[in-house]
Design an enzyme around this catalytic site. Sequence first.
Site, short mmCIF file in Angstrom:
data_model
loop_
_atom_site.label_atom_id
_atom_site.label_comp_id
_atom_site.label_asym_id
_atom_site.label_seq_id
_atom_site.Cartn_x
_atom_site.Cartn_y
_atom_site.Cartn_z
N GLU A 44 0.95 -1.17 -0.38
CA GLU A 44 -0.11 0.25 0.48
C GLU A 44 0.64 0.75 -0.49
O GLU A 44 1.78 1.63 0.49
CB GLU A 44 -1.25 -0.84 1.64
CG GLU A 44 -1.68 1.35 0.79
CD GLU A 44 -2.95 1.40 2.58
OE1 GLU A 44 -2.62 0.58 3.70
OE2 GLU A 44 -3.91 1.60 2.32
N LYS A 113 -9.22 1.68 -2.58
CA LYS A 113 -9.41 1.18 -1.89
C LYS A 113 -10.95 1.79 -0.87
O LYS A 113 -11.78 2.29 -0.50
CB LYS A 113 -9.01 2.08 -0.44
CG LYS A 113 -9.16 1.26 1.08
CD LYS A 113 -7.04 1.97 1.93
CE LYS A 113 -8.25 1.50 3.27
NZ LYS A 113 -6.39 1.78 4.05
N CYS A 154 -5.67 -3.00 2.62
CA CYS A 154 -5.74 -2.76 3.93
C CYS A 154 -6.54 -2.91 4.81
O CYS A 154 -7.02 -4.32 5.22
CB CYS A 154 -4.78 -2.19 4.32
SG CYS A 154 -4.07 -1.39 5.33
#
Length: 283
Positions: A44, A113, A154
């Site tokens: 990331e 995301k 994540c």
Amino acid sequence: MSKFKLALIQLKAGLDKSDNVKRAIQFIKSAVVDHQASVVALPECFNSPYGTQYFAKYAETIPGPTTDALSAAAKEHKIYLVGGSIPETSDGKLYNTSTVFGPDGTMISSFRKVHLFDIDIKGQMTFKESDSLSPGSTFCMFDTEHCKIGVAICYDIRFAEMAMCYARAGCKVLIYPGAFNMTTGPKHWKLLQQARALDNQLYVAAVSPARDEKASYVAYGHSAIINPWADVLAEADETEQIVSAEIDLEFLDKVRNQIPISKQKRDDLYKIESLAKTIPANQ
Ligand SMILES: O=C(O)CCC(=O)C(=O)O
């Protein structure tokens, strides 16, 4: 084709964007030459430090200079490349975005995301990604000659339903570029990967930046690859390095045949609603 090598690049990203990208490209070469990887993933925010204060400054359009470099590297080495994530600017908004390139250098998928990292553990870890970023609202899957692979970023790993949707759509590997911290990392990072692998009987890989104790956000590191039995096949420490493992799809089938939960689940009592219409049942 039932076996292939996956490599994760635990890059130490600093303040110099072009140096971060240059070093990522060098590590990609090493993942191919030294680890014989045909699928390679970056962490990331690999072209910038992780932090709300950096996103706008480091943001790029897609395509842009960073993704052009990734495309060229995928083409040069004829690999599938999951380009970690970068801060993306589009239509006046910022996103935390992952791009995926095929062996001919074409961008075959991308992902913004979906779940933004907004947490408040008093005195230990407060972070509010939504102060600067907007969430995406689409999934990211791509086909390889080996299997279908799903990507999320994540904090997305905490949402079990999302991984279930990917599994239901036929993904056999999930790759999460991520940057857990020194509060939640030691407690949850590996456990979450093992949980998602076990829930869905598939391979899970999570790839972190290396730890930089001087950074404003200190990443935990410990990039790892977990198999469908929840064994840890590879795990980094906190330093900059590559970890790799063989993905064995016959082993995945064996686990699914031994404990056939996808056939035994009670869709008459409970089921995933969101993608039920657009994603077919397990392949
Ligand atoms: O879920 C966590 O504990 C960390 C998540 C995170 O660091 C992120 O989404 O960037």
